[in-house]
Design a protein around this motif. Structure first.
Motif, PDB file in Angstrom:
ATOM      1  N   GLY A  61     -13.829   3.392 -22.516  1.00 42.69           N
ATOM      2  CA  GLY A  61     -15.230   2.674 -22.392  1.00 42.69           C
ATOM      3  C   GLY A  61     -15.195   0.767 -21.844  1.00 42.69           C
ATOM      4  O   GLY A  61     -13.621   0.334 -21.950  1.00 42.69           O
ATOM      5  N   LYS A 127     -22.854  -2.547 -20.020  1.00 42.33           N
ATOM      6  CA  LYS A 127     -22.755  -0.544 -19.736  1.00 42.33           C
ATOM      7  C   LYS A 127     -21.848  -2.359 -21.291  1.00 42.33           C
ATOM      8  O   LYS A 127     -21.297  -2.980 -21.068  1.00 42.33           O
ATOM      9  CB  LYS A 127     -21.534  -0.992 -18.825  1.00 42.33           C
ATOM     10  CG  LYS A 127     -20.836  -1.183 -18.418  1.00 42.33           C
ATOM     11  CD  LYS A 127     -19.392  -1.141 -17.170  1.00 42.33           C
ATOM     12  CE  LYS A 127     -19.107  -2.552 -16.250  1.00 42.33           C
ATOM     13  NZ  LYS A 127     -18.077  -1.648 -15.652  1.00 42.33           N
ATOM     14  N   ASP A 129     -19.751  -1.040 -25.431  1.00 49.49           N
ATOM     15  CA  ASP A 129     -19.915  -0.604 -26.850  1.00 49.49           C
ATOM     16  C   ASP A 129     -21.362  -0.776 -27.170  1.00 49.49           C
ATOM     17  O   ASP A 129     -21.761  -1.859 -26.901  1.00 49.49           O
ATOM     18  CB  ASP A 129     -18.602  -1.274 -27.501  1.00 49.49           C
ATOM     19  CG  ASP A 129     -19.028  -0.736 -29.127  1.00 49.49           C
ATOM     20  OD1 ASP A 129     -18.476   0.100 -28.943  1.00 49.49           O
ATOM     21  OD2 ASP A 129     -19.551  -1.947 -29.605  1.00 49.49           O
ATOM     22  N   SER A 153     -22.391   3.816 -20.915  1.00 53.45           N
ATOM     23  CA  SER A 153     -21.188   3.216 -21.148  1.00 53.45           C
ATOM     24  C   SER A 153     -20.368   3.247 -19.778  1.00 53.45           C
ATOM     25  O   SER A 153     -18.913   3.013 -20.017  1.00 53.45           O
ATOM     26  CB  SER A 153     -20.530   5.053 -21.880  1.00 53.45           C
ATOM     27  OG  SER A 153     -20.494   5.911 -20.895  1.00 53.45           O
ATOM     28  N   ASP A 154     -21.163   3.580 -18.629  1.00 49.42           N
ATOM     29  CA  ASP A 154     -20.711   3.452 -17.239  1.00 49.42           C
ATOM     30  C   ASP A 154     -21.254   2.853 -16.454  1.00 49.42           C
ATOM     31  O   ASP A 154     -22.289   3.774 -16.416  1.00 49.42           O
ATOM     32  CB  ASP A 154     -19.536   3.830 -17.096  1.00 49.42           C
ATOM     33  CG  ASP A 154     -18.569   3.603 -15.756  1.00 49.42           C
ATOM     34  OD1 ASP A 154     -18.327   2.193 -15.191  1.00 49.42           O
ATOM     35  OD2 ASP A 154     -17.332   3.887 -15.199  1.00 49.42           O
TER      36      ASP A 154
END
Length: 231
Positions: A61, A127, A129, A153-154
């Motif tokens: 990611g 988006k 971590d 995450s995206d």
């Protein structure tokens, strides 16, 4: 394009829209190139690192931790596994430094949020971590402005569909503000919602488009406070 009568919810990207982010990655990349200069040219090292990052996006990611893993992997590749433990330790240290960088708000951020607060549902849609994004949000002291905070995450069209469903918001009532054409603008326009592009001085090449984008539900701003002219 005046939007006052249409919009109920305004979502803001975080990194390089509200606060500085990409320049820190660029600085780390230059340090990486310096450490590995005996193996390849600066251009070759930059291309190798970018290739590794894009290859690993489905696994890691977006975020600092994945970036550091990609630097370590690239260091092994370009050195044919001869990279020293000292260099690897320095790369890990670079990651620690990145994860502890103070938050630097971009000009006009608080002015803009203050002007819109109470008039619209303000959303933070970022988006990366989860742990690191939470850290940055806390240290920014901006969390109190937002009705809802979404850390993805995206940022694909399906991710925004989930967000709109969660907010019980129709696309025509939704307005996304960000600096990435690929992550903040295109997916939102695909849903027939509104978007504002706020360019930043430097943007990761993976987030850029090759050609200009024109759309009747897209506005382009010079700075974030320019948004207030349309709302």
């Amino acid at each position: 394009m005046q939007l006052q009568n249409k919009i109920t919810t305004i979502a803001f990207d975080a990194d390089d829209t509200l606060w500085v982010n990409e320049p820190y990655f660029q600085e780390a990349e230059q340090q990486f190139i310096y450490l590995l200069q005996e193996y390849q040219t600066a251009e070759q090292l930059s291309k190798a690192l970018y290739h590794t990052e894009v290859k690993n996006l489905p696994l890691y990611g977006f975020g600092i931790k994945g970036f550091i893993l990609c630097m370590i992997e690239t260091a092994h590749q370009v050195s044919q596994h001869r990279v020293s433990s000292l260099i690897l330790s320095k790369i890990i240290e670079m990651g620690h430094d990145l994860l502890q960088r103070p938050i630097e708000l971009l000009p006009g951020v608080e002015q803009t949020l203050n002007a819109l607060n109470g008039k619209y549902n303000l959303i933070l849609a970022t988006k990366g971590d989860l742990l690191d994004q939470k850290r940055k949000i806390k240290n920014s002291a901006l969390g109190g402005y937002f009705h809802h905070i979404e850390i993805m995450s995206d940022k694909q069209t399906a991710d925004y569909q989930i967000l709109l469903h969660r907010l019980s918001c129709k696309p025509e009532q939704f307005f996304m503000v960000g600096n990435s054409m690929k992550s903040d603008i295109l997916p939102v326009l695909d849903l027939d919602a509104h978007a504002a592009y706020v360019p930043y001085v430097v943007t990761w090449s993976h987030e850029q488009l090759e050609a200009p984008l024109h759309h009747d539900k897209l506005i382009s701003l010079q700075t974030l406070p320019d948004l207030l002219q349309f709302l």
